[in-house]
Scaffold this motif. Structure first.
Motif, PDB file in Angstrom:
ATOM      1  N   MET A   1       0.839  -1.198   0.000  1.00  0.00           N
ATOM      2  CA  MET A   1       0.000   0.000   0.000  1.00  0.00           C
ATOM      3  C   MET A   1       0.873   1.247   0.000  1.00  0.00           C
ATOM      4  N   ARG A   2       0.523   2.185  -0.835  1.00  0.00           N
ATOM      5  CA  ARG A   2       1.347   3.375  -1.009  1.00  0.00           C
ATOM      6  C   ARG A   2       0.478   4.627  -1.104  1.00  0.00           C
ATOM      7  N   TRP A   3       1.101   5.741  -0.801  1.00  0.00           N
ATOM      8  CA  TRP A   3       0.530   7.049  -1.068  1.00  0.00           C
ATOM      9  C   TRP A   3       1.419   7.759  -2.087  1.00  0.00           C
ATOM     10  N   TYR A   4       0.775   8.418  -3.025  1.00  0.00           N
ATOM     11  CA  TYR A   4       1.443   9.258  -4.005  1.00  0.00           C
ATOM     12  C   TYR A   4       0.801  10.641  -3.945  1.00  0.00           C
ATOM     13  N   ARG A   5       1.464  11.615  -4.548  1.00  0.00           N
ATOM     14  CA  ARG A   5       0.861  12.935  -4.658  1.00  0.00           C
ATOM     15  C   ARG A   5       1.263  13.573  -5.978  1.00  0.00           C
TER      16      ARG A   5
ATOM     17  N   GLU B   1       4.765  23.439   0.258  1.00  0.00           N
ATOM     18  CA  GLU B   1       5.199  22.541  -0.816  1.00  0.00           C
ATOM     19  C   GLU B   1       4.569  21.161  -0.726  1.00  0.00           C
ATOM     20  N   ASP B   2       3.822  20.884   0.334  1.00  0.00           N
ATOM     21  CA  ASP B   2       3.073  19.621   0.430  1.00  0.00           C
ATOM     22  C   ASP B   2       1.727  19.713  -0.289  1.00  0.00           C
ATOM     23  N   THR B   3       1.381  20.896  -0.757  1.00  0.00           N
ATOM     24  CA  THR B   3       0.123  21.073  -1.475  1.00  0.00           C
ATOM     25  C   THR B   3       0.097  20.205  -2.715  1.00  0.00           C
ATOM     26  N   ALA B   4      -0.940  19.353  -2.827  1.00  0.00           N
ATOM     27  CA  ALA B   4      -1.036  18.415  -3.947  1.00  0.00           C
ATOM     28  C   ALA B   4      -2.328  17.623  -3.832  1.00  0.00           C
ATOM     29  N   LEU B   5      -2.610  16.884  -4.900  1.00  0.00           N
ATOM     30  CA  LEU B   5      -3.637  15.845  -4.856  1.00  0.00           C
ATOM     31  C   LEU B   5      -2.958  14.576  -4.371  1.00  0.00           C
ATOM     32  N   TYR B   6      -3.508  13.975  -3.339  1.00  0.00           N
ATOM     33  CA  TYR B   6      -2.920  12.768  -2.752  1.00  0.00           C
ATOM     34  C   TYR B   6      -3.741  11.554  -3.177  1.00  0.00           C
ATOM     35  N   TYR B   7      -3.033  10.510  -3.630  1.00  0.00           N
ATOM     36  CA  TYR B   7      -3.673   9.297  -4.123  1.00  0.00           C
ATOM     37  C   TYR B   7      -3.186   8.089  -3.338  1.00  0.00           C
ATOM     38  N   CYS B   8      -4.108   7.198  -2.986  1.00  0.00           N
ATOM     39  CA  CYS B   8      -3.699   5.935  -2.398  1.00  0.00           C
ATOM     40  C   CYS B   8      -3.616   4.874  -3.494  1.00  0.00           C
ATOM     41  N   ASN B   9      -2.793   3.891  -3.244  1.00  0.00           N
ATOM     42  CA  ASN B   9      -2.564   2.814  -4.199  1.00  0.00           C
ATOM     43  C   ASN B   9      -2.441   1.488  -3.463  1.00  0.00           C
TER      44      ASN B   9
END
Length: 122
Positions: free
Chosen positions: A38-42, A92-100
């Motif tokens: 399981m991972r998080w991406y942004r 700089e953490d501003t982003a769309l975060y996606y789980c995988n």
């Protein structure tokens, strides 16, 4: 088929905290701790999607260096839920975060959440 539904995120000021969640539903096979990495991406505006954090079988963790010490990835096997706790947030953490979720068997498929916006103001 597996569906990943994300929640959490929002708008905060620098230095504040947020938590994003990712609930797995559908054809989840067995215990998520054993069968899925399981991972998080942004993805920030105008930039490529980048790796943030991972939790794999055996409980090993991986973090992107820029967030290590501030973010914590965790999971609740019974709730089939992945979390990303984010502390001391920076603009700089501003982003769309996606789980995988990545299957560790059969076809080794990848499943993605719908994305959750995190916005950090200075």
């Amino acid at each position: 088929q597996v569906q990943l539904v994300q929640s959490g995120g929002g708008l905060v000021r620098a230095g504040e905290s947020l938590r994003v969640s990712c609930v797995a539903a559908g054809n989840i096979v067995g215990n998520i701790a054993n069968n899925y990495a399981m991972r998080w991406y942004r993805q920030a505006p105008g930039k490529q999607r980048e790796f943030v954090a991972a939790i794999i079988t055996g409980g090993s963790f991986n973090y992107q260096p820029s967030i290590e010490g501030r973010f914590t990835i965790s999971r609740d096997n019974a709730k089939k839920t992945l979390y990303l706790e984010m502390n001391n947030l920076k603009p700089e953490d501003t982003a769309l975060y996606y789980c995988n979720f990545h299957e560790l068997f059969a076809d080794y498929k990848d499943y993605w959440g719908q994305g959750t916006q995190v916005t950090v103001s200075s």
